[in-house]
Write a protein that holds these residues in place. Structure first.
Motif, PDB file in Angstrom:
ATOM      1  N   ARG A 121     -37.271  -6.834  91.590  1.00  0.00           N
ATOM      2  CA  ARG A 121     -36.083  -6.027  91.905  1.00  0.00           C
ATOM      3  C   ARG A 121     -35.792  -6.083  93.406  1.00  0.00           C
ATOM      4  O   ARG A 121     -34.644  -6.252  93.823  1.00  0.00           O
ATOM      5  CB  ARG A 121     -36.307  -4.582  91.452  1.00  0.00           C
ATOM      6  CG  ARG A 121     -35.205  -3.632  91.815  1.00  0.00           C
ATOM      7  CD  ARG A 121     -33.930  -3.942  91.008  1.00  0.00           C
ATOM      8  NE  ARG A 121     -32.833  -3.109  91.415  1.00  0.00           N
ATOM      9  CZ  ARG A 121     -32.409  -2.031  90.763  1.00  0.00           C
ATOM     10  NH1 ARG A 121     -33.017  -1.654  89.663  1.00  0.00           N
ATOM     11  NH2 ARG A 121     -31.399  -1.347  91.207  1.00  0.00           N
ATOM     12  N   ALA A 122     -36.845  -5.972  94.210  1.00  0.00           N
ATOM     13  CA  ALA A 122     -36.671  -6.040  95.662  1.00  0.00           C
ATOM     14  C   ALA A 122     -36.168  -7.418  96.081  1.00  0.00           C
ATOM     15  O   ALA A 122     -35.288  -7.535  96.945  1.00  0.00           O
ATOM     16  CB  ALA A 122     -37.984  -5.713  96.370  1.00  0.00           C
ATOM     17  N   LYS A 123     -36.700  -8.466  95.464  1.00  0.00           N
ATOM     18  CA  LYS A 123     -36.274  -9.831  95.789  1.00  0.00           C
ATOM     19  C   LYS A 123     -34.813 -10.060  95.405  1.00  0.00           C
ATOM     20  O   LYS A 123     -34.094 -10.780  96.091  1.00  0.00           O
ATOM     21  CB  LYS A 123     -37.155 -10.851  95.074  1.00  0.00           C
ATOM     22  CG  LYS A 123     -38.542 -10.967  95.646  1.00  0.00           C
ATOM     23  CD  LYS A 123     -39.345 -11.950  94.800  1.00  0.00           C
ATOM     24  CE  LYS A 123     -40.704 -12.238  95.362  1.00  0.00           C
ATOM     25  NZ  LYS A 123     -41.447 -13.189  94.503  1.00  0.00           N
ATOM     26  N   GLY A 137     -45.035 -15.733  96.099  1.00  0.00           N
ATOM     27  CA  GLY A 137     -44.297 -16.555  97.046  1.00  0.00           C
ATOM     28  C   GLY A 137     -44.365 -16.112  98.496  1.00  0.00           C
ATOM     29  O   GLY A 137     -43.689 -16.694  99.353  1.00  0.00           O
ATOM     30  N   PHE A 138     -45.159 -15.101  98.802  1.00  0.00           N
ATOM     31  CA  PHE A 138     -45.307 -14.655 100.180  1.00  0.00           C
ATOM     32  C   PHE A 138     -46.299 -15.557 100.910  1.00  0.00           C
ATOM     33  O   PHE A 138     -47.234 -16.086 100.315  1.00  0.00           O
ATOM     34  CB  PHE A 138     -45.831 -13.214 100.232  1.00  0.00           C
ATOM     35  CG  PHE A 138     -44.800 -12.170  99.925  1.00  0.00           C
ATOM     36  CD1 PHE A 138     -44.218 -11.419 100.935  1.00  0.00           C
ATOM     37  CD2 PHE A 138     -44.413 -11.929  98.612  1.00  0.00           C
ATOM     38  CE1 PHE A 138     -43.277 -10.454 100.653  1.00  0.00           C
ATOM     39  CE2 PHE A 138     -43.473 -10.957  98.310  1.00  0.00           C
ATOM     40  CZ  PHE A 138     -42.900 -10.224  99.338  1.00  0.00           C
ATOM     41  N   VAL A 139     -46.075 -15.727 102.200  1.00  0.00           N
ATOM     42  CA  VAL A 139     -46.994 -16.486 103.057  1.00  0.00           C
ATOM     43  C   VAL A 139     -47.396 -15.595 104.231  1.00  0.00           C
ATOM     44  O   VAL A 139     -46.654 -14.703 104.635  1.00  0.00           O
ATOM     45  CB  VAL A 139     -46.363 -17.799 103.582  1.00  0.00           C
ATOM     46  CG1 VAL A 139     -46.051 -18.749 102.434  1.00  0.00           C
ATOM     47  CG2 VAL A 139     -45.115 -17.517 104.393  1.00  0.00           C
ATOM     48  N   ARG A 143     -36.049 -16.143 100.071  1.00  0.00           N
ATOM     49  CA  ARG A 143     -35.411 -16.797  98.931  1.00  0.00           C
ATOM     50  C   ARG A 143     -35.096 -18.236  99.289  1.00  0.00           C
ATOM     51  O   ARG A 143     -34.616 -18.540 100.377  1.00  0.00           O
ATOM     52  CB  ARG A 143     -34.122 -16.058  98.569  1.00  0.00           C
ATOM     53  CG  ARG A 143     -33.430 -16.649  97.341  1.00  0.00           C
ATOM     54  CD  ARG A 143     -32.171 -15.890  96.973  1.00  0.00           C
ATOM     55  NE  ARG A 143     -32.481 -14.502  96.671  1.00  0.00           N
ATOM     56  CZ  ARG A 143     -31.811 -13.465  97.160  1.00  0.00           C
ATOM     57  NH1 ARG A 143     -30.788 -13.654  97.968  1.00  0.00           N
ATOM     58  NH2 ARG A 143     -32.140 -12.234  96.851  1.00  0.00           N
ATOM     59  N   GLU A 144     -35.386 -19.128  98.355  1.00  0.00           N
ATOM     60  CA  GLU A 144     -35.059 -20.540  98.569  1.00  0.00           C
ATOM     61  C   GLU A 144     -33.562 -20.720  98.507  1.00  0.00           C
ATOM     62  O   GLU A 144     -32.877 -20.088  97.715  1.00  0.00           O
ATOM     63  CB  GLU A 144     -35.751 -21.413  97.511  1.00  0.00           C
ATOM     64  CG  GLU A 144     -37.245 -21.403  97.641  1.00  0.00           C
ATOM     65  CD  GLU A 144     -37.918 -22.303  96.646  1.00  0.00           C
ATOM     66  OE1 GLU A 144     -37.247 -23.209  96.103  1.00  0.00           O
ATOM     67  OE2 GLU A 144     -39.105 -22.097  96.401  1.00  0.00           O
ATOM     68  N   LYS A 145     -33.061 -21.595  99.364  1.00  0.00           N
ATOM     69  CA  LYS A 145     -31.610 -21.807  99.440  1.00  0.00           C
ATOM     70  C   LYS A 145     -31.154 -22.839  98.451  1.00  0.00           C
ATOM     71  O   LYS A 145     -31.792 -23.619  97.956  1.00  0.00           O
ATOM     72  CB  LYS A 145     -31.228 -22.206 100.857  1.00  0.00           C
ATOM     73  CG  LYS A 145     -31.535 -21.094 101.829  1.00  0.00           C
ATOM     74  CD  LYS A 145     -31.230 -21.508 103.243  1.00  0.00           C
ATOM     75  CE  LYS A 145     -31.612 -20.363 104.161  1.00  0.00           C
ATOM     76  NZ  LYS A 145     -31.334 -20.610 105.527  1.00  0.00           N
TER      77      LYS A 145
END
Length: 129
Positions: free
Chosen positions: A77-79, A104-106, A127-129
């Motif tokens: 939801r946050a993403k 997906g966090f680094v 988020r990936e573009k």
């Protein structure tokens, strides 16, 4: 706040419980200024995520609901509402670090938390573009 306190005490055995009790009122005020999403089951709150301008101020799931996807759904939801998220997590909280990496966090940086004497990571997701 029950979820916040129990979650911190359970996940952070390396920090004295008194630390969390000592910050209870401060966090209660901060939560009221955050965007909070709550997961419910059977009419009871079983998890929540608090956000402040793309910063995940906290993600907590009731101990009996952990591993059931509640945390993943709250984070999703946050993403969905943010193109980038950051958070801080104690290095010793290996379960949380693994969870965020799977999501997906680094690790963007590592620092010393003077209040607790612990090393912590700042983690970032974009988020990936």
């Amino acid at each position: 706040m029950r979820l916040w306190l129990a979650g911190n005490v359970q996940a952070h055995g390396f920090i004295p419980e008194a630390y969390w009790h000592g910050h209870f009122e401060e966090v209660r005020k901060a939560v009221s200024q955050s965007r909070v999403y709550v997961a419910y089951a059977g009419g009871a709150a079983i998890g929540f995520i608090g956000l402040v301008d793309g910063y995940v101020a906290g993600l907590f799931v009731d101990e009996h609901s952990r591993g059931s996807g509640v945390g993943r759904r709250l984070l999703a939801r946050a993403k969905a509402e943010n193109s980038a998220l950051t958070l801080q997590v104690y290095r010793q909280n290996a379960g949380a670090v693994r969870f965020y990496r799977r999501e997906g966090f680094v690790v963007a940086s590592e620092q010393y938390d003077e209040q607790t004497g612990q090393r912590e990571y700042t983690m970032r997701w974009q988020r990936e573009k």
